[in-house]
Design an enzyme around this catalytic site. Sequence first.
Site, mmCIF file in Angstrom:
data_model
loop_
_atom_site.group_PDB
_atom_site.id
_atom_site.type_symbol
_atom_site.label_atom_id
_atom_site.label_comp_id
_atom_site.label_asym_id
_atom_site.label_seq_id
_atom_site.Cartn_x
_atom_site.Cartn_y
_atom_site.Cartn_z
ATOM 1 N N LYS A 63 0.782 -1.243 0.000
ATOM 2 C CA LYS A 63 0.000 0.000 0.000
ATOM 3 C C LYS A 63 0.817 1.299 0.000
ATOM 4 C CE LYS A 63 -3.238 -1.130 3.192
ATOM 5 N NZ LYS A 63 -4.573 -1.284 3.772
ATOM 6 N N GLU B 109 -1.690 -1.328 9.749
ATOM 7 C CA GLU B 109 -1.098 -0.446 8.730
ATOM 8 C C GLU B 109 -1.943 0.817 8.554
ATOM 9 O OE1 GLU B 109 0.165 -2.474 5.096
ATOM 10 O OE2 GLU B 109 0.667 -4.239 6.285
ATOM 11 N N HIS C 173 -1.260 5.386 9.500
ATOM 12 C CA HIS C 173 -1.512 6.605 8.721
ATOM 13 C C HIS C 173 -2.172 7.709 9.561
ATOM 14 C CE1 HIS C 173 -0.657 5.141 4.618
ATOM 15 N NE2 HIS C 173 -1.107 3.981 5.028
HETATM 16 P P1 NAD Z 1 -3.226 -10.538 8.594
HETATM 17 O O1 NAD Z 1 -2.646 -9.839 9.764
HETATM 18 O O2 NAD Z 1 -4.661 -10.985 8.687
HETATM 19 O O3 NAD Z 1 -2.364 -11.845 8.236
HETATM 20 C C1 NAD Z 1 -0.990 -11.792 8.049
HETATM 21 C C2 NAD Z 1 -0.474 -13.210 7.761
HETATM 22 O O4 NAD Z 1 0.919 -13.118 7.433
HETATM 23 C C3 NAD Z 1 -0.593 -14.178 8.938
HETATM 24 O O5 NAD Z 1 -1.010 -15.434 8.457
HETATM 25 C C4 NAD Z 1 0.849 -14.283 9.446
HETATM 26 O O6 NAD Z 1 1.110 -15.533 10.056
HETATM 27 C C5 NAD Z 1 1.618 -14.119 8.156
HETATM 28 N N1 NAD Z 1 3.002 -13.694 8.368
HETATM 29 C C6 NAD Z 1 3.454 -12.683 9.145
HETATM 30 N N2 NAD Z 1 4.806 -12.643 9.109
HETATM 31 C C7 NAD Z 1 5.212 -13.666 8.300
HETATM 32 C C8 NAD Z 1 6.486 -14.158 7.890
HETATM 33 N N3 NAD Z 1 7.611 -13.606 8.311
HETATM 34 N N4 NAD Z 1 6.512 -15.229 7.062
HETATM 35 C C9 NAD Z 1 5.379 -15.822 6.632
HETATM 36 N N5 NAD Z 1 4.147 -15.395 6.994
HETATM 37 C C10 NAD Z 1 4.075 -14.324 7.817
HETATM 38 O O7 NAD Z 1 -2.991 -9.624 7.283
HETATM 39 P P2 NAD Z 1 -4.096 -8.996 6.318
HETATM 40 O O8 NAD Z 1 -4.960 -8.060 7.100
HETATM 41 O O9 NAD Z 1 -4.721 -10.101 5.554
HETATM 42 O O10 NAD Z 1 -3.206 -8.057 5.343
HETATM 43 C C11 NAD Z 1 -2.231 -8.555 4.468
HETATM 44 C C12 NAD Z 1 -1.670 -7.410 3.630
HETATM 45 O O11 NAD Z 1 -2.621 -6.985 2.657
HETATM 46 C C13 NAD Z 1 -1.298 -6.167 4.415
HETATM 47 O O12 NAD Z 1 -0.006 -5.749 4.063
HETATM 48 C C14 NAD Z 1 -2.306 -5.139 3.962
HETATM 49 O O13 NAD Z 1 -1.813 -3.819 3.949
HETATM 50 C C15 NAD Z 1 -2.581 -5.588 2.550
HETATM 51 N N6 NAD Z 1 -3.864 -5.047 2.054
HETATM 52 C C16 NAD Z 1 -3.871 -4.395 0.858
HETATM 53 C C17 NAD Z 1 -5.044 -3.835 0.376
HETATM 54 C C18 NAD Z 1 -5.054 -3.116 -0.933
HETATM 55 O O14 NAD Z 1 -6.128 -2.719 -1.383
HETATM 56 N N7 NAD Z 1 -3.948 -2.925 -1.607
HETATM 57 C C19 NAD Z 1 -6.221 -3.941 1.114
HETATM 58 C C20 NAD Z 1 -6.199 -4.639 2.313
HETATM 59 C C21 NAD Z 1 -5.000 -5.187 2.777
#
Ligand code: NAD
Length: 335
Positions: A128, A198, A202
């Site tokens: 993001k 995240e 902001h």
């Molecule tokens: P979350 O917190 O629900 O899950 C994170 C996952 O990553 C967990 O399963 C955790 O075990 C794993 N993880 C953490 N560190 C790790 C490592 N070192 N190795 C392997 N796995 C690891 O996350 P989420 O809320 O699903 O968000 C994921 C990403 O998606 C975020 O970066 C968020 O900013 C991004 N996102 C982007 C948009 C967009 O529109 N571009 C929208 C929403 C979320």
Amino acid sequence: MNTPLTNQPIRVGVLGFGGLGQAAAKLLSSKREMILVAVADQNGYAYSTESLNTQACITTYQNQGTIGHLEAFGTLSNNSIQDLIQVTGDTVDGYFLALPNLPNDFIPSVAKEFIQAGWKGVLVDAIKRTSAVEQLLSMQDELQAAGITYMTGCGATPGLLTAAAALAAQSYAEIHNVVITFGVGIANWEAYRATVREDIGHMPGYSVEAARAMTDAEVEALLDQTNGVLTLENMEHADDVMLEVAGICSRDRVTVGGVVDTRNPKKPLSTNVKITGRTFEGKISTHTFTLGDETSMAANVCGPAFGYLKAAQELRQRGISGLFTAAEIMPKFVK
Ligand code: NAD
């Protein structure tokens, strides 16, 4: 060998198995052009040469805390991504990085691990922040030399809305501004911890590091103060650098803000992007692209992410590698 240019399904891995990773696995279970063969979370990974059962993966993760416990296919590991790359090699065509970008260079560091492992294939993220995409942009030559086709910023915003802005810009001779306003409704913040952290990063007075360091109890206390609602303005969002790199407008013409309700799946407002410009005849006008309120954040992130993964796979099969953003390439529809 990566899947050749045939009708073979694309063998996909999902890195990170939280809110978005699980949604990505569910989405893949209805596709025939892609199969889920690998998953990693912080404490383990699972891999099957045939395919992984989505429901078994989700049940294992939710009940036992890590996919590493998945019967027959799981392995516990504190270095799950590196181990998975070693074990699977080029039997995985592409990965969706559904990982937290905490700290702000985490996803770029994962991209470096793929390069160092000598892996070739396609990678897609839904990263993001502008500064995070800039780190990946600086790796363009390395990714190209490595034979990796990397699509960055391919979620909803950045992603779907940035691509819509790039398309809408075609009506104009000059772009005056691009205004992205998103509404997100989720039933509980624990389902998307990284996304919520995240977003907190902001808020005025917070940073990525401050948000990362907050305990779950501190996040809950903050959300209690705001009745679960986060209101975000003038965010550091990579839609700006992506539209600049695509040659559409300078980054200072792009603004992103939104409202996230962490206690109600109903969207607090309709997500939209407004693109204002001047046509070649001198008329000033605004195009508006509004997402349907029934579409969830997961649908609007994971759908585009796999559409870009398919596009990346097609580029790779034509011998094109390197870094691309969602504003430069059309996503392909995954059947
Ligand atoms: P979350 O917190 O629900 O899950 C994170 C996952 O990553 C967990 O399963 C955790 O075990 C794993 N993880 C953490 N560190 C790790 C490592 N070192 N190795 C392997 N796995 C690891 O996350 P989420 O809320 O699903 O968000 C994921 C990403 O998606 C975020 O970066 C968020 O900013 C991004 N996102 C982007 C948009 C967009 O529109 N571009 C929208 C929403 C979320």
